[in-house]
Design a protein around this motif. Structure first.
Motif, PDB file in Angstrom:
ATOM      1  N   TRP A 181       0.844  -1.191   0.000  1.00  0.00           N
ATOM      2  CA  TRP A 181       0.000   0.000   0.000  1.00  0.00           C
ATOM      3  C   TRP A 181       0.879   1.239   0.000  1.00  0.00           C
ATOM      4  O   TRP A 181       1.884   1.307   0.707  1.00  0.00           O
ATOM      5  CB  TRP A 181      -0.913   0.007   1.236  1.00  0.00           C
ATOM      6  CG  TRP A 181      -1.861  -1.144   1.266  1.00  0.00           C
ATOM      7  CD1 TRP A 181      -1.705  -2.328   1.935  1.00  0.00           C
ATOM      8  CD2 TRP A 181      -3.103  -1.239   0.562  1.00  0.00           C
ATOM      9  NE1 TRP A 181      -2.773  -3.150   1.697  1.00  0.00           N
ATOM     10  CE2 TRP A 181      -3.657  -2.515   0.860  1.00  0.00           C
ATOM     11  CE3 TRP A 181      -3.809  -0.392  -0.280  1.00  0.00           C
ATOM     12  CZ2 TRP A 181      -4.871  -2.932   0.339  1.00  0.00           C
ATOM     13  CZ3 TRP A 181      -5.023  -0.811  -0.806  1.00  0.00           C
ATOM     14  CH2 TRP A 181      -5.540  -2.072  -0.487  1.00  0.00           C
ATOM     15  N   ALA A 182       0.500   2.230  -0.796  1.00  0.00           N
ATOM     16  CA  ALA A 182       1.233   3.489  -0.854  1.00  0.00           C
ATOM     17  C   ALA A 182       0.220   4.623  -0.833  1.00  0.00           C
ATOM     18  O   ALA A 182      -0.933   4.438  -1.253  1.00  0.00           O
ATOM     19  CB  ALA A 182       2.073   3.554  -2.126  1.00  0.00           C
ATOM     20  N   PRO A 183       0.626   5.796  -0.361  1.00  0.00           N
ATOM     21  CA  PRO A 183      -0.317   6.926  -0.359  1.00  0.00           C
ATOM     22  C   PRO A 183      -0.916   7.145  -1.743  1.00  0.00           C
ATOM     23  O   PRO A 183      -0.202   7.126  -2.749  1.00  0.00           O
ATOM     24  CB  PRO A 183       0.552   8.106   0.079  1.00  0.00           C
ATOM     25  CG  PRO A 183       1.632   7.474   0.913  1.00  0.00           C
ATOM     26  CD  PRO A 183       1.924   6.163   0.244  1.00  0.00           C
ATOM     27  N   ALA A 184      -2.224   7.321  -1.781  1.00  0.00           N
ATOM     28  CA  ALA A 184      -2.923   7.551  -3.055  1.00  0.00           C
ATOM     29  C   ALA A 184      -2.625   8.959  -3.547  1.00  0.00           C
ATOM     30  O   ALA A 184      -2.272   9.850  -2.775  1.00  0.00           O
ATOM     31  CB  ALA A 184      -4.425   7.357  -2.870  1.00  0.00           C
ATOM     32  N   SER A 185      -2.776   9.152  -4.842  1.00  0.00           N
ATOM     33  CA  SER A 185      -2.570  10.475  -5.415  1.00  0.00           C
ATOM     34  C   SER A 185      -3.901  11.214  -5.504  1.00  0.00           C
ATOM     35  O   SER A 185      -4.966  10.634  -5.280  1.00  0.00           O
ATOM     36  CB  SER A 185      -1.942  10.352  -6.814  1.00  0.00           C
ATOM     37  OG  SER A 185      -2.808   9.611  -7.652  1.00  0.00           O
ATOM     38  N   GLY A 186      -3.840  12.483  -5.839  1.00  0.00           N
ATOM     39  CA  GLY A 186      -5.040  13.279  -6.067  1.00  0.00           C
ATOM     40  C   GLY A 186      -5.870  13.497  -4.817  1.00  0.00           C
ATOM     41  O   GLY A 186      -5.391  13.451  -3.690  1.00  0.00           O
ATOM     42  N   GLY A 187      -7.159  13.706  -5.058  1.00  0.00           N
ATOM     43  CA  GLY A 187      -8.077  14.030  -3.968  1.00  0.00           C
ATOM     44  C   GLY A 187      -8.217  12.930  -2.939  1.00  0.00           C
ATOM     45  O   GLY A 187      -8.338  13.207  -1.738  1.00  0.00           O
ATOM     46  N   LEU A 188      -8.209  11.672  -3.381  1.00  0.00           N
ATOM     47  CA  LEU A 188      -8.325  10.575  -2.420  1.00  0.00           C
ATOM     48  C   LEU A 188      -7.086  10.506  -1.534  1.00  0.00           C
ATOM     49  O   LEU A 188      -7.169  10.149  -0.358  1.00  0.00           O
ATOM     50  CB  LEU A 188      -8.563   9.247  -3.134  1.00  0.00           C
ATOM     51  CG  LEU A 188      -9.919   9.120  -3.825  1.00  0.00           C
ATOM     52  CD1 LEU A 188     -10.000   7.831  -4.640  1.00  0.00           C
ATOM     53  CD2 LEU A 188     -11.061   9.166  -2.813  1.00  0.00           C
ATOM     54  N   GLY A 189      -5.936  10.861  -2.088  1.00  0.00           N
ATOM     55  CA  GLY A 189      -4.717  10.933  -1.282  1.00  0.00           C
ATOM     56  C   GLY A 189      -4.816  12.034  -0.239  1.00  0.00           C
ATOM     57  O   GLY A 189      -4.391  11.864   0.906  1.00  0.00           O
ATOM     58  N   GLN A 190      -5.415  13.155  -0.621  1.00  0.00           N
ATOM     59  CA  GLN A 190      -5.580  14.262   0.322  1.00  0.00           C
ATOM     60  C   GLN A 190      -6.537  13.894   1.454  1.00  0.00           C
ATOM     61  O   GLN A 190      -6.476  14.487   2.525  1.00  0.00           O
ATOM     62  CB  GLN A 190      -6.072  15.503  -0.418  1.00  0.00           C
ATOM     63  CG  GLN A 190      -5.035  16.075  -1.362  1.00  0.00           C
ATOM     64  CD  GLN A 190      -5.577  17.193  -2.232  1.00  0.00           C
ATOM     65  OE1 GLN A 190      -6.716  17.625  -2.074  1.00  0.00           O
ATOM     66  NE2 GLN A 190      -4.764  17.669  -3.156  1.00  0.00           N
ATOM     67  N   LEU A 191      -7.402  12.917   1.184  1.00  0.00           N
ATOM     68  CA  LEU A 191      -8.310  12.432   2.239  1.00  0.00           C
ATOM     69  C   LEU A 191      -7.674  11.341   3.091  1.00  0.00           C
ATOM     70  O   LEU A 191      -8.323  10.774   3.958  1.00  0.00           O
ATOM     71  CB  LEU A 191      -9.598  11.913   1.602  1.00  0.00           C
ATOM     72  CG  LEU A 191     -10.514  12.956   0.953  1.00  0.00           C
ATOM     73  CD1 LEU A 191     -11.716  12.269   0.305  1.00  0.00           C
ATOM     74  CD2 LEU A 191     -10.983  13.992   1.971  1.00  0.00           C
ATOM     75  N   GLY A 192      -6.411  11.016   2.835  1.00  0.00           N
ATOM     76  CA  GLY A 192      -5.718   9.995   3.617  1.00  0.00           C
ATOM     77  C   GLY A 192      -5.805   8.611   3.025  1.00  0.00           C
ATOM     78  O   GLY A 192      -5.581   7.626   3.721  1.00  0.00           O
ATOM     79  N   GLY A 193      -6.079   8.530   1.728  1.00  0.00           N
ATOM     80  CA  GLY A 193      -6.236   7.238   1.073  1.00  0.00           C
ATOM     81  C   GLY A 193      -4.919   6.551   0.746  1.00  0.00           C
ATOM     82  O   GLY A 193      -3.891   7.205   0.551  1.00  0.00           O
ATOM     83  N   PHE A 194      -4.967   5.229   0.671  1.00  0.00           N
ATOM     84  CA  PHE A 194      -3.828   4.400   0.281  1.00  0.00           C
ATOM     85  C   PHE A 194      -4.234   3.547  -0.897  1.00  0.00           C
ATOM     86  O   PHE A 194      -5.293   2.910  -0.884  1.00  0.00           O
ATOM     87  CB  PHE A 194      -3.375   3.519   1.445  1.00  0.00           C
ATOM     88  CG  PHE A 194      -2.719   4.276   2.560  1.00  0.00           C
ATOM     89  CD1 PHE A 194      -1.334   4.420   2.592  1.00  0.00           C
ATOM     90  CD2 PHE A 194      -3.481   4.861   3.555  1.00  0.00           C
ATOM     91  CE1 PHE A 194      -0.726   5.144   3.610  1.00  0.00           C
ATOM     92  CE2 PHE A 194      -2.890   5.583   4.576  1.00  0.00           C
ATOM     93  CZ  PHE A 194      -1.499   5.723   4.604  1.00  0.00           C
ATOM     94  N   ALA A 195      -3.376   3.519  -1.923  1.00  0.00           N
ATOM     95  CA  ALA A 195      -3.662   2.768  -3.136  1.00  0.00           C
ATOM     96  C   ALA A 195      -2.883   1.460  -3.147  1.00  0.00           C
ATOM     97  O   ALA A 195      -1.730   1.394  -2.698  1.00  0.00           O
ATOM     98  CB  ALA A 195      -3.291   3.595  -4.359  1.00  0.00           C
ATOM     99  N   LEU A 196      -3.520   0.427  -3.672  1.00  0.00           N
ATOM    100  CA  LEU A 196      -2.884  -0.886  -3.789  1.00  0.00           C
ATOM    101  C   LEU A 196      -1.813  -0.845  -4.862  1.00  0.00           C
ATOM    102  O   LEU A 196      -2.052  -0.380  -5.969  1.00  0.00           O
ATOM    103  CB  LEU A 196      -3.952  -1.927  -4.140  1.00  0.00           C
ATOM    104  CG  LEU A 196      -3.508  -3.386  -4.198  1.00  0.00           C
ATOM    105  CD1 LEU A 196      -3.098  -3.874  -2.825  1.00  0.00           C
ATOM    106  CD2 LEU A 196      -4.641  -4.258  -4.760  1.00  0.00           C
ATOM    107  N   GLN A 197      -0.642  -1.333  -4.515  1.00  0.00           N
ATOM    108  CA  GLN A 197       0.489  -1.416  -5.455  1.00  0.00           C
ATOM    109  C   GLN A 197       0.793  -2.880  -5.736  1.00  0.00           C
ATOM    110  O   GLN A 197       0.926  -3.659  -4.813  1.00  0.00           O
ATOM    111  CB  GLN A 197       1.731  -0.742  -4.868  1.00  0.00           C
ATOM    112  CG  GLN A 197       1.515   0.672  -4.374  1.00  0.00           C
ATOM    113  CD  GLN A 197       1.266   1.641  -5.504  1.00  0.00           C
ATOM    114  OE1 GLN A 197       2.063   1.745  -6.426  1.00  0.00           O
ATOM    115  NE2 GLN A 197       0.146   2.360  -5.427  1.00  0.00           N
ATOM    116  N   ARG A 198       0.908  -3.219  -7.028  1.00  0.00           N
ATOM    117  CA  ARG A 198       1.214  -4.606  -7.393  1.00  0.00           C
ATOM    118  C   ARG A 198       2.645  -4.712  -7.879  1.00  0.00           C
ATOM    119  O   ARG A 198       3.169  -3.824  -8.461  1.00  0.00           O
ATOM    120  CB  ARG A 198       0.250  -5.092  -8.470  1.00  0.00           C
ATOM    121  CG  ARG A 198      -1.180  -5.177  -7.974  1.00  0.00           C
ATOM    122  CD  ARG A 198      -2.140  -5.565  -9.093  1.00  0.00           C
ATOM    123  NE  ARG A 198      -3.472  -5.797  -8.590  1.00  0.00           N
ATOM    124  CZ  ARG A 198      -4.378  -4.852  -8.398  1.00  0.00           C
ATOM    125  NH1 ARG A 198      -4.079  -3.608  -8.672  1.00  0.00           N
ATOM    126  NH2 ARG A 198      -5.569  -5.143  -7.935  1.00  0.00           N
TER     127      ARG A 198
END
Length: 198
Positions: A181-198
């Motif tokens: 998991w890595a910090p998400a980009s854009g608006g979802l990242g600003q909300l504290g989101g994490f994006a799945l990394q493969r």
């Protein structure tokens, strides 16, 4: 004269889900995330429960974008106002589903199977149907102990689509084989989101 072909590109469809029990702060987070997706041109497919689902439905109504939402129900047809649908349970967001439907959302009853199935089976099957309807990925408001959230995360991840988690206090990031998991980009990242990394 040459013919010009016009192709319409379908908007991305994001599955949206999460815990059925969110505190007021986490409910605001869920509503902001859903509004961000809708205002960015996405469509949403959501379930029919209280918590994250209800927040997404309220955001859709509040932004005037309910027509971009498909609601997959684990219960039967809505019927008239004040009617409690067959198969609904205390965690069902019947009023939220009805408000979104009246505002333009599409409602699909019995998306988890017929009333003859046990409620837990219908809810799990409904969540898998939400995952199957997504074309872009899933945004999940992750709270501690939310098993349904993990059903959605795993089902969307297995399809190779994007997954963004918005963890709330006490939530542990799930371990998925071969992923991080890595910090998400854009608006979802600003909300504290994490994006799945493969």
């Amino acid at each position: 004269m040459a013919q010009i072909a016009l192709f319409s590109i379908a908007p991305p469809i994001w599955a949206f889900g999460g815990s059925r029990s969110l505190n007021p702060k986490d409910s605001v987070l869920a509503s902001k995330a859903a509004a961000l997706l809708l205002q960015g041109g996405a469509e949403l497919v959501v379930g029919c429960c209280k918590g994250a689902d209800a927040c997404a439905l309220a955001a859709a109504v509040g932004t005037g974008l309910a027509s971009r939402v498909s609601v997959l129900g684990a219960f039967g047809p809505l019927g008239p106002a004040g009617h409690w649908p067959a198969g609904a349970c205390p965690s069902s967001a019947v009023d939220g589903v009805r408000a979104a439907h009246y505002a333009g959302a599409t409602f699909h009853p019995w998306s988890g199977g017929p009333a003859s199935l046990p409620l837990n089976s219908r809810l799990a099957a409904r969540t898998r149907a939400v995952a199957a309807a997504a074309s872009a990925g899933a945004v999940v408001v992750l709270a501690p102990g939310s098993r349904g959230s993990m059903v959605l995360v795993r089902a969307v991840a297995r399809r190779g689509l994007s997954v963004v988690l918005l963890p709330v206090a006490g939530a542990k990031m799930p371990v998925l084989a071969g992923c991080s998991w890595a910090p998400a980009s854009g608006g979802l990242g600003q909300l504290g989101g994490f994006a799945l990394q493969r």
